[in-house]
Design a protein around this motif. Structure first.
Motif, short mmCIF file in Angstrom:
data_model
loop_
_atom_site.label_atom_id
_atom_site.label_comp_id
_atom_site.label_asym_id
_atom_site.label_seq_id
_atom_site.Cartn_x
_atom_site.Cartn_y
_atom_site.Cartn_z
N ALA A 78 0.50 -1.38 0.10
CA ALA A 78 0.14 0.20 0.02
C ALA A 78 0.83 1.41 -0.16
O ALA A 78 0.60 2.08 -0.78
N VAL A 79 1.83 1.35 1.14
CA VAL A 79 2.86 2.43 0.58
C VAL A 79 3.76 2.69 -0.50
O VAL A 79 3.68 4.01 -1.12
N LEU A 80 4.39 1.58 -1.22
CA LEU A 80 5.26 1.72 -2.08
C LEU A 80 4.14 1.30 -3.19
O LEU A 80 5.23 2.58 -4.33
N ALA A 81 3.18 1.19 -3.23
CA ALA A 81 2.06 1.35 -4.73
C ALA A 81 1.89 3.24 -5.19
O ALA A 81 1.72 2.93 -5.57
N ASP A 82 1.99 3.57 -4.03
CA ASP A 82 1.33 5.08 -3.84
C ASP A 82 2.75 5.87 -4.63
O ASP A 82 2.56 6.66 -5.28
N LYS A 83 3.35 5.61 -4.33
CA LYS A 83 4.76 6.03 -5.46
C LYS A 83 6.13 5.71 -6.62
O LYS A 83 6.27 5.75 -7.23
N VAL A 84 4.36 4.49 -7.34
CA VAL A 84 5.03 4.43 -8.57
C VAL A 84 3.96 4.63 -9.40
O VAL A 84 2.36 5.37 -8.75
N ARG A 85 3.63 4.68 -10.95
CA ARG A 85 3.56 5.77 -11.71
C ARG A 85 2.05 4.69 -12.00
O ARG A 85 0.79 5.23 -11.96
N TYR A 86 1.93 3.52 -11.85
CA TYR A 86 1.08 2.05 -12.45
C TYR A 86 -0.02 1.94 -11.32
O TYR A 86 0.11 0.28 -10.80
N GLU A 87 0.01 2.79 -10.02
CA GLU A 87 -0.39 1.82 -8.86
C GLU A 87 -1.87 1.25 -9.02
O GLU A 87 -1.65 0.03 -8.56
N SER A 88 -2.21 2.03 -9.93
CA SER A 88 -4.19 0.48 -9.96
C SER A 88 -3.54 -0.52 -10.20
O SER A 88 -4.37 -1.55 -9.90
N LEU A 89 -3.00 -0.65 -11.22
CA LEU A 89 -2.62 -2.07 -12.51
C LEU A 89 -1.54 -3.15 -10.70
O LEU A 89 -1.60 -4.44 -10.92
N ALA A 90 -0.11 -1.89 -10.51
CA ALA A 90 0.17 -3.21 -9.30
C ALA A 90 -0.81 -3.19 -8.32
O ALA A 90 -0.95 -4.57 -7.98
N LYS A 91 -1.41 -3.11 -7.66
CA LYS A 91 -2.14 -3.28 -6.37
C LYS A 91 -3.12 -4.03 -7.16
O LYS A 91 -3.71 -5.34 -6.26
N ALA A 92 -3.70 -3.95 -8.08
CA ALA A 92 -4.72 -5.27 -9.16
C ALA A 92 -3.53 -6.40 -8.99
O ALA A 92 -4.53 -7.63 -8.88
N PHE A 93 -2.73 -6.61 -9.28
CA PHE A 93 -2.22 -7.75 -9.38
C PHE A 93 -2.31 -8.44 -8.26
O PHE A 93 -2.01 -9.89 -7.94
N ILE A 94 -1.82 -7.35 -7.12
CA ILE A 94 -1.49 -8.07 -5.42
C ILE A 94 -3.24 -8.42 -5.07
O ILE A 94 -3.28 -9.49 -3.95
N PHE A 95 -4.05 -7.90 -4.94
CA PHE A 95 -5.47 -8.09 -4.91
C PHE A 95 -5.82 -9.35 -5.39
O PHE A 95 -7.31 -10.22 -5.30
N MET A 96 -5.90 -10.02 -6.69
CA MET A 96 -6.43 -11.08 -7.38
C MET A 96 -6.94 -12.33 -7.11
O MET A 96 -7.62 -12.78 -7.02
N PRO A 97 -5.63 -12.92 -6.12
CA PRO A 97 -5.56 -13.86 -5.17
C PRO A 97 -6.79 -13.46 -4.57
O PRO A 97 -7.71 -14.48 -3.97
N MET A 98 -7.63 -12.37 -3.76
CA MET A 98 -8.49 -12.63 -3.45
C MET A 98 -10.00 -12.60 -4.28
O MET A 98 -11.03 -13.44 -3.78
N ALA A 99 -9.53 -13.41 -5.77
CA ALA A 99 -10.69 -12.95 -6.32
C ALA A 99 -10.75 -14.30 -6.00
O ALA A 99 -11.95 -15.15 -7.08
N ILE A 100 -9.94 -15.49 -5.97
CA ILE A 100 -9.81 -16.88 -5.74
C ILE A 100 -10.20 -17.46 -4.59
O ILE A 100 -9.96 -17.25 -3.31
#
Length: 331
Positions: free
Chosen positions: A125-147
């Motif tokens: 959550a902290v590091l993703a705020d500092k990258v350009r593609y924040e939404s994409l990075a968080k989507a990959f981390i959140f993806m296992p929750m859909a399984i």
């Protein structure tokens, strides 16, 4: 009648039935207290809210309270619920070697999984705020929750899969080991107990890190920018800024995420059942409850473990509810 028709009929009957109930109950209330007096108005104001919550209360009683009471009752009887045995099942639960192993594993899960899930989720959550593609990075981390837990367990079974030496390794982990010149391992057999359970914990951490990340990311974005800027002006570096300014302001969210994952860990079943079925010293309470109840058909012992799990979860839920109320009072 096909399933779609049954589903549509159930929705219509459910919604229509509740609509008829609310209309009829309010109509009867108005007829009973038809007099235009202050006493009648007060009575209607007192009774009307209960008419609306009554279906929910009845449902909770039928689906939660009654099963909990009946489970406790069954825990005091023998395997077929025919003979009263008192606390014998509870004595067995705390003296049986397999159950003690399950208790030990559950404690290990409680110590490791919530902590690492929150730490990884907060870090992302902290590091993703500092990258350009924040939404994409968080989507990959959140993806296992859909399984589902079962689906995730199947995925990780392929990661840990073991094939004897001399044959192609289908498990990713053993393929990496053999490519580096090592010998393939049976990760649940060759690793000493109880540390082989760590390979199961990784699956739940992988799933719950996304959940922690989403809530903690929202909490981080709610931190007032003025406090951060003031700290920077005072000369605080990034580490001091996070631990002394940001973290104290999201502490309540961290606590809620942590306790929620604790409850999930206490009830963990799917991962253990699919990957090891409790073998090799990986047994946990929920899996043992399933085995006692449905494989050994011992309703007394299965109910006893269910009661122990319920007693373990209730205090955590109470702490969460009390904390929510305290926060509401502050607001």
């Amino acid at each position: 009648m096909d399933q779609i028709s049954q589903a549509v009929l159930a929705i219509l009957l459910g919604v229509g039935g509740m609509g008829f109930y609310f209309f009829a109950s309010n109509f009867l209330l108005d007829r009973v207290y038809a007099a235009e007096t202050q006493a009648a108005d007060r009575a209607k104001k007192r009774i009307r809210p209960w008419l609306f919550v009554a279906p929910a209360l009845l449902s909770l009683t039928f689906y939660l309270v009654y099963p909990a009471v009946d489970t406790f009752r069954r825990s005091l009887f023998n395997a077929r619920t025919e003979e009263f045995v008192g606390i014998n099942n509870y004595v067995w639960a705390f003296t049986n070697e397999t159950l003690r192993e399950a208790f030990r594993n559950n404690i290990l899960w409680l110590l490791i999984v919530p902590l690492f899930s929150v730490v990884f989720g907060l870090a992302v959550a902290v590091l993703a705020d500092k990258v350009r593609y924040e939404s994409l990075a968080k989507a990959f981390i959140f993806m296992p929750m859909a399984i589902s837990f079962v689906g995730a367990s199947v995925v990780w079974r392929f990661v840990y899969a073991f094939v004897p030496p001399g044959r192609p390794q289908i498990g990713i982990l053993n393929a990496i080991v053999t490519s580096l010149g090592g010998a393939p391992k049976g990760w649940f057999i060759d690793v000493p107990r109880p540390w082989n359970s760590l390979f199961l914990m990784v699956v739940l951490i992988w799933i719950q890190a996304g959940f922690a990340m989403v809530l903690l990311s929202a909490a981080l974005k709610a931190v007032p920018e003025e406090t951060v800027e003031a700290a920077k002006i005072d000369g605080a570096n990034d580490v001091q800024l996070f631990f002394r300014i940001v973290l104290p302001q999201i502490r309540s969210t961290v606590f809620v995420v942590y306790t929620t994952i604790v409850i999930i860990v206490l009830k963990v079943f799917d991962i253990v059942f699919v990957m090891t079925s409790g073998q090799f010293g990986t047994e946990v309470l929920a899996n043992r409850m399933f085995r006692e109840m449905f494989r050994f058909v011992n309703f007394g012992r299965g109910s006893t473990i269910a009661v122990i799990l319920m007693v373990a979860v209730v205090p955590i839920m109470y702490i969460n509810i009390r904390r929510f109320r305290e926060e509401e009072l502050v607001r």
